[in-house]
Motif scaffolding. Structure first.
Motif, PDB file in Angstrom:
ATOM      1  N   UNK A 182      -1.461 -22.017 -30.979  1.00  0.00           N
ATOM      2  CA  UNK A 182      -2.051 -23.326 -31.253  1.00  0.00           C
ATOM      3  C   UNK A 182      -1.801 -24.287 -30.093  1.00  0.00           C
ATOM      4  N   UNK A 183      -0.606 -24.210 -29.497  1.00  0.00           N
ATOM      5  CA  UNK A 183      -0.279 -25.083 -28.385  1.00  0.00           C
ATOM      6  C   UNK A 183      -1.227 -24.844 -27.212  1.00  0.00           C
ATOM      7  N   UNK A 184      -1.505 -23.573 -26.945  1.00  0.00           N
ATOM      8  CA  UNK A 184      -2.406 -23.254 -25.827  1.00  0.00           C
ATOM      9  C   UNK A 184      -3.848 -23.654 -26.164  1.00  0.00           C
ATOM     10  N   UNK A 185      -4.291 -23.436 -27.394  1.00  0.00           N
ATOM     11  CA  UNK A 185      -5.633 -23.875 -27.782  1.00  0.00           C
ATOM     12  C   UNK A 185      -5.789 -25.377 -27.607  1.00  0.00           C
ATOM     13  N   UNK A 186      -4.765 -26.120 -28.011  1.00  0.00           N
ATOM     14  CA  UNK A 186      -4.801 -27.573 -27.892  1.00  0.00           C
ATOM     15  C   UNK A 186      -4.872 -27.989 -26.425  1.00  0.00           C
ATOM     16  N   UNK A 187      -4.101 -27.320 -25.576  1.00  0.00           N
ATOM     17  CA  UNK A 187      -4.110 -27.633 -24.150  1.00  0.00           C
ATOM     18  C   UNK A 187      -5.479 -27.358 -23.534  1.00  0.00           C
ATOM     19  N   UNK A 188      -6.095 -26.257 -23.919  1.00  0.00           N
ATOM     20  CA  UNK A 188      -7.428 -25.926 -23.398  1.00  0.00           C
ATOM     21  C   UNK A 188      -8.439 -26.984 -23.842  1.00  0.00           C
ATOM     22  N   UNK A 189      -8.360 -27.388 -25.114  1.00  0.00           N
ATOM     23  CA  UNK A 189      -9.254 -28.441 -25.612  1.00  0.00           C
ATOM     24  C   UNK A 189      -9.142 -29.703 -24.763  1.00  0.00           C
ATOM     25  N   UNK A 190      -7.904 -30.160 -24.577  1.00  0.00           N
ATOM     26  CA  UNK A 190      -7.674 -31.422 -23.870  1.00  0.00           C
ATOM     27  C   UNK A 190      -8.092 -31.310 -22.407  1.00  0.00           C
ATOM     28  N   UNK A 191      -7.754 -30.183 -21.777  1.00  0.00           N
ATOM     29  CA  UNK A 191      -8.096 -29.999 -20.369  1.00  0.00           C
ATOM     30  C   UNK A 191      -9.602 -29.935 -20.147  1.00  0.00           C
ATOM     31  N   UNK A 192     -10.331 -29.437 -21.129  1.00  0.00           N
ATOM     32  CA  UNK A 192     -11.782 -29.312 -20.996  1.00  0.00           C
ATOM     33  C   UNK A 192     -12.541 -30.584 -21.377  1.00  0.00           C
ATOM     34  N   UNK A 193     -11.852 -31.545 -21.985  1.00  0.00           N
ATOM     35  CA  UNK A 193     -12.567 -32.683 -22.561  1.00  0.00           C
ATOM     36  C   UNK A 193     -13.245 -33.557 -21.508  1.00  0.00           C
ATOM     37  N   UNK A 194     -12.540 -33.906 -20.452  1.00  0.00           N
ATOM     38  CA  UNK A 194     -13.116 -34.831 -19.476  1.00  0.00           C
ATOM     39  C   UNK A 194     -14.376 -34.272 -18.816  1.00  0.00           C
ATOM     40  N   UNK A 195     -14.346 -33.031 -18.309  1.00  0.00           N
ATOM     41  CA  UNK A 195     -15.605 -32.511 -17.735  1.00  0.00           C
ATOM     42  C   UNK A 195     -16.708 -32.381 -18.777  1.00  0.00           C
ATOM     43  N   UNK A 196     -16.327 -32.101 -20.032  1.00  0.00           N
ATOM     44  CA  UNK A 196     -17.334 -31.957 -21.076  1.00  0.00           C
ATOM     45  C   UNK A 196     -18.026 -33.292 -21.356  1.00  0.00           C
ATOM     46  N   UNK A 197     -17.239 -34.358 -21.598  1.00  0.00           N
ATOM     47  CA  UNK A 197     -17.871 -35.642 -21.935  1.00  0.00           C
ATOM     48  C   UNK A 197     -18.590 -36.233 -20.726  1.00  0.00           C
ATOM     49  N   UNK A 198     -18.130 -35.919 -19.527  1.00  0.00           N
ATOM     50  CA  UNK A 198     -18.842 -36.373 -18.334  1.00  0.00           C
ATOM     51  C   UNK A 198     -20.264 -35.827 -18.326  1.00  0.00           C
ATOM     52  N   UNK A 199     -20.393 -34.611 -18.788  1.00  0.00           N
ATOM     53  CA  UNK A 199     -21.698 -33.949 -18.813  1.00  0.00           C
ATOM     54  C   UNK A 199     -22.538 -34.380 -20.010  1.00  0.00           C
ATOM     55  N   UNK A 200     -21.908 -34.607 -21.160  1.00  0.00           N
ATOM     56  CA  UNK A 200     -22.644 -34.805 -22.412  1.00  0.00           C
ATOM     57  C   UNK A 200     -22.865 -36.282 -22.758  1.00  0.00           C
ATOM     58  N   UNK A 201     -21.980 -37.169 -22.353  1.00  0.00           N
ATOM     59  CA  UNK A 201     -22.100 -38.579 -22.741  1.00  0.00           C
ATOM     60  C   UNK A 201     -23.452 -39.203 -22.395  1.00  0.00           C
ATOM     61  N   UNK A 202     -24.098 -38.830 -21.276  1.00  0.00           N
ATOM     62  CA  UNK A 202     -25.425 -39.412 -21.014  1.00  0.00           C
ATOM     63  C   UNK A 202     -26.456 -39.120 -22.097  1.00  0.00           C
ATOM     64  N   UNK A 203     -26.154 -38.150 -22.988  1.00  0.00           N
ATOM     65  CA  UNK A 203     -27.094 -37.835 -24.067  1.00  0.00           C
ATOM     66  C   UNK A 203     -26.855 -38.672 -25.327  1.00  0.00           C
TER      67      UNK A 203
END
Length: 337
Positions: free
Chosen positions: A227-248
């Protein structure tokens, strides 16, 4: 040198054994609270509250934030909404007792799709989606990818837009191959246990943390290695994800309310909450003075009023926010700092 390496390896092996035993102890203390729902090759853990005859609200789906599980939303909301709506509290993929699924669930869009399948499995065709913190990014993705299932949106201290700076070092470390699993299986749990109370207090600040918060909502579950690693992957991926998706986000047409505090030290409300209010046409932004990152627990009454407003009821949310601020002022008088 050989002796030193041997000592280090023995210490790591000992920590790995201790971590495994402690993780089992945590799981025994906080067993599954609901049911396992098959969502296509893997299962999500959820608590489903069927629609009562007295319901005056549409179905409600609650999405917890980073480092959390479904208990974090169930604890404040279920007592207040029992008898008023069908509710679904979900452990996000790889969190709480839910299985992770494939790599698609490393992003908010994948997790939104998993939640949509869980809703369908329980016969929920449309619902108001309530997302706290990281759950806000998932709620936004849900509305983009499943608009027909989105009756409305309530964002509570959401994390939805790109931000200056990075993330905590241990998230970046834990997401790495080899060294990440090693860290998660040895050092993360003992270090995390020492910070459960203080870390939770920081999330609530400047508001007082409920004394039973840690025992009631089981944040210790995230310290288990996987769970700790899943959480870390989620958080680490969030910024590039919202950078790409927020314009929508302007594509979102669902009724929307955003509840945020002006003293949130976890997410920058002037970026995320104001960004959503700007991007989603007709969204109502509700600011609460002296509120931190936990409107779900600290101003639950206001969050419920936001749900009612999204459901189409005649609610003056600004007046409700003023009442919430007065209650916070009283609490701060009793519990200063």
């Amino acid at each position: 040198m050989i002796i030193l390496i041997s000592i280090i390896l023995l210490a790591l092996a000992g920590l790995a054994i201790w971590t495994r035993l402690k993780a089992r102890e945590i799981e025994a203390r906080y067993p599954p609270a609901g049911e396992m729902i098959d969502v296509g090759g893997y299962r999500l853990h959820a608590v489903h509250v069927p629609r009562p005859d007295s319901a005056d609200l549409p179905p409600l789906v609650f999405i917890h934030g980073a480092s959390g599980n479904l208990l974090d939303q169930q604890a404040p909301f279920r007592p207040m909404l029992e008898g008023r709506a069908e509710m679904l509290f979900i452990d996000r993929p790889g969190h709480g007792w839910s299985e992770r699924g494939g790599e698609a669930n490393d992003t908010p869009a994948g997790q939104a799709a998993a939640i949509a399948r869980a809703m369908q499995a329980k016969g929920i065709s449309s619902a108001i989606i309530i997302g706290h913190s990281f759950g806000g990014a998932i709620a936004a993705s849900f509305a983009l990818d499943h608009p027909q299932m989105t009756a409305g949106l309530v964002f509570l201290a959401p994390a939805t837009h790109t931000w200056p700076g990075g993330i905590a070092w241990y998230y970046g470390l834990t997401r790495l191959p080899v060294i990440g699993p090693l860290f998660a299986n040895t050092l993360a749990l003992p270090a995390g246990l020492t910070r459960l109370e203080s870390g939770s207090a920081c999330v609530f600040a400047p508001n007082p943390k409920p004394d039973d918060y840690v025992s009631k909502t089981a944040p210790a579950l995230v310290l288990r290695p996987r769970a700790f690693r899943n959480n870390a992957i989620d958080v680490a991926n969030l910024k590039p994800y919202v950078t790409r998706v927020a314009p929508r986000y302007p594509e979102i047409k669902s009724p929307t309310v955003i509840v945020t505090g002006d003293s949130d030290s976890v997410v920058l409300a002037h970026i995320h909450s104001e960004g959503l209010a700007r991007d989603i046409e007709g969204a109502e932004l509700v600011w609460v003075r002296n509120l931190g990152h936990k409107p779900d627990h600290v101003t639950t009454d206001l969050a419920v009023r936001a749900i009612e407003k999204v459901a189409g009821m005649d609610v003056d949310l600004q007046a409700a926010a003023t009442s919430a601020e007065a209650a916070l002022a009283a609490d701060n008088a009793v519990c200063p700092g």
